[in-house]
Design a protein around this motif. Structure first.
Motif, short mmCIF file in Angstrom:
data_model
loop_
_atom_site.label_atom_id
_atom_site.label_comp_id
_atom_site.label_asym_id
_atom_site.label_seq_id
_atom_site.Cartn_x
_atom_site.Cartn_y
_atom_site.Cartn_z
N PRO A 90 -3.46 8.55 -0.68
CA PRO A 90 -2.39 9.73 -0.14
C PRO A 90 -4.03 11.34 0.24
O PRO A 90 -4.69 11.53 -0.02
CB PRO A 90 -1.40 10.08 -0.70
CG PRO A 90 -1.43 9.10 -1.49
CD PRO A 90 -2.37 8.30 -1.06
N LEU A 91 -3.66 12.05 1.36
CA LEU A 91 -4.34 12.96 1.62
C LEU A 91 -4.66 14.21 0.73
O LEU A 91 -5.33 14.45 0.16
CB LEU A 91 -4.22 14.16 2.36
CG LEU A 91 -4.68 15.25 2.90
CD1 LEU A 91 -6.07 14.70 3.47
CD2 LEU A 91 -4.43 15.80 4.21
N THR A 92 -3.59 14.45 -0.27
CA THR A 92 -3.24 15.22 -1.21
C THR A 92 -4.26 14.76 -2.46
O THR A 92 -5.13 15.99 -2.65
CB THR A 92 -1.87 15.51 -1.88
OG1 THR A 92 -1.36 15.93 -0.18
CG2 THR A 92 -2.01 16.27 -3.08
N SER A 93 -3.93 13.21 -2.37
CA SER A 93 -4.78 13.46 -3.94
C SER A 93 -6.46 12.53 -3.96
O SER A 93 -7.36 13.02 -4.76
CB SER A 93 -4.57 11.68 -4.49
OG SER A 93 -4.55 10.66 -3.10
N SER B 156 6.73 11.87 4.52
CA SER B 156 5.26 11.20 5.10
C SER B 156 4.41 12.14 4.86
O SER B 156 4.81 13.44 5.05
CB SER B 156 5.06 11.29 6.53
OG SER B 156 5.83 12.46 7.14
N GLU B 157 2.89 11.28 4.17
CA GLU B 157 2.18 12.21 4.23
C GLU B 157 1.04 11.36 5.26
O GLU B 157 0.92 10.46 5.00
CB GLU B 157 1.63 12.02 2.56
CG GLU B 157 -0.01 13.33 2.45
CD GLU B 157 0.46 13.18 0.98
OE1 GLU B 157 -0.77 13.71 0.30
OE2 GLU B 157 0.90 12.47 -0.16
N PRO B 158 0.05 12.36 5.56
CA PRO B 158 -1.53 11.99 5.88
C PRO B 158 -2.29 11.04 4.78
O PRO B 158 -1.96 11.30 3.68
CB PRO B 158 -2.40 13.03 6.81
CG PRO B 158 -0.89 13.66 6.71
CD PRO B 158 -0.04 13.49 5.75
N LEU B 159 -2.65 9.62 5.19
CA LEU B 159 -3.35 9.07 4.29
C LEU B 159 -5.00 9.32 4.80
O LEU B 159 -5.17 9.41 6.30
CB LEU B 159 -3.04 7.09 3.92
CG LEU B 159 -1.89 7.24 3.98
CD1 LEU B 159 -1.15 6.00 3.72
CD2 LEU B 159 -1.20 7.80 3.15
N VAL B 160 -5.81 8.78 3.99
CA VAL B 160 -7.41 8.96 4.07
C VAL B 160 -7.25 7.34 3.89
O VAL B 160 -7.30 6.34 3.04
CB VAL B 160 -7.93 9.97 3.20
CG1 VAL B 160 -9.27 9.53 3.36
CG2 VAL B 160 -7.26 11.07 3.10
#
Length: 225
Positions: free
Chosen positions: A111-114, A95-99
């Motif tokens: 996705p937070l990373t991108s 799971s990854e946080p979303l913006v």
């Protein structure tokens, strides 16, 4: 942000309430909508609002994925166009946080990373006085305490610098009419010296949340309860 990028299809950002130059109110209403439509927890416990500013109140980000309204917001010393949600509701390892950013041309949500790579990690070095800081506020506290009577959008003679939204101004639960300046005032001295879980948990439970640098932003979301 929502918890897992693959579980949530891209949405149409234009379907959400948006008034140019009133980004803090847009985010408030977006949080409310995500809670009401079941994308987020009903109380907003998995949502976090992000204010971006600095000591000079002139924060810079990559404009490749943004229009003129975001540039103007930054020159005014404020950008509150981001909602992040933690992965707390679902504990899958991938799971990854979303913006959620209504002003961005990136996928909604992203996705937070991108998102960080495309908009926050600039390809040039900023002077120290223009370094950006991020105030992260837990949505339930934001709902309870935030207030804006839009005075910051008026000229000395009372005329509007930009047409206000059609709905009534946001009033805090305790009756406070305006406290926007408390959210956008931040400096390097306000940032957390440690991102250990105990410190982050205590900080995020405060009315004004926690201030971090751009290098701490992603790490912070791995420490949220």
């Amino acid at each position: 942000m929502s918890s897992v990028a693959s579980e949530l299809p891209e949405m149409d950002a234009t379907r959400f309430q948006h008034t140019p130059y009133y980004c803090e109110e847009n985010v408030y209403l977006l949080c409310k909508t995500l809670c009401e439509n079941g994308v987020a927890d009903a109380t907003g416990s998995d949502l976090f609002v992000v204010f971006i500013s600095n000591e000079k109140k002139q924060a810079s980000m990559s404009l490749f994925h943004f229009g003129i309204r975001k540039l103007v917001a930054e020159l005014m010393g404020l950008y509150c166009g981001i909602i992040m949600s933690s992965a707390s509701r679902k504990k899958e390892s991938d799971s990854e946080p979303l913006v959620w950013d209504l002003d961005s041309t990136l996928p909604f949500p992203s996705p937070l990373t991108s998102y960080v790579t495309e908009t926050i990690q600039l390809s040039f070095q900023l002077f120290a006085e223009y370094q950006r800081f991020f105030r992260i506020v837990h949505a339930p506290l934001f709902f309870k305490h935030f207030a804006s009577d839009r005075r910051h959008m008026k000229e000395p003679d009372g005329t509007w610098t930009a047409q206000p939204p059609p709905y009534q101004p946001i009033v805090a639960q305790d009756g406070i009419l305006h406290n926007l300046s408390e959210y956008i005032t931040m400096s390097g001295a306000d940032t957390l010296s440690s991102l250990d879980t105990e410190t982050v948990t205590a900080a995020i439970s405060q009315k004004l949340g926690v201030v971090v640098s751009h290098t701490q932003l992603q790490d912070l979301f791995t420490k949220l309860p």
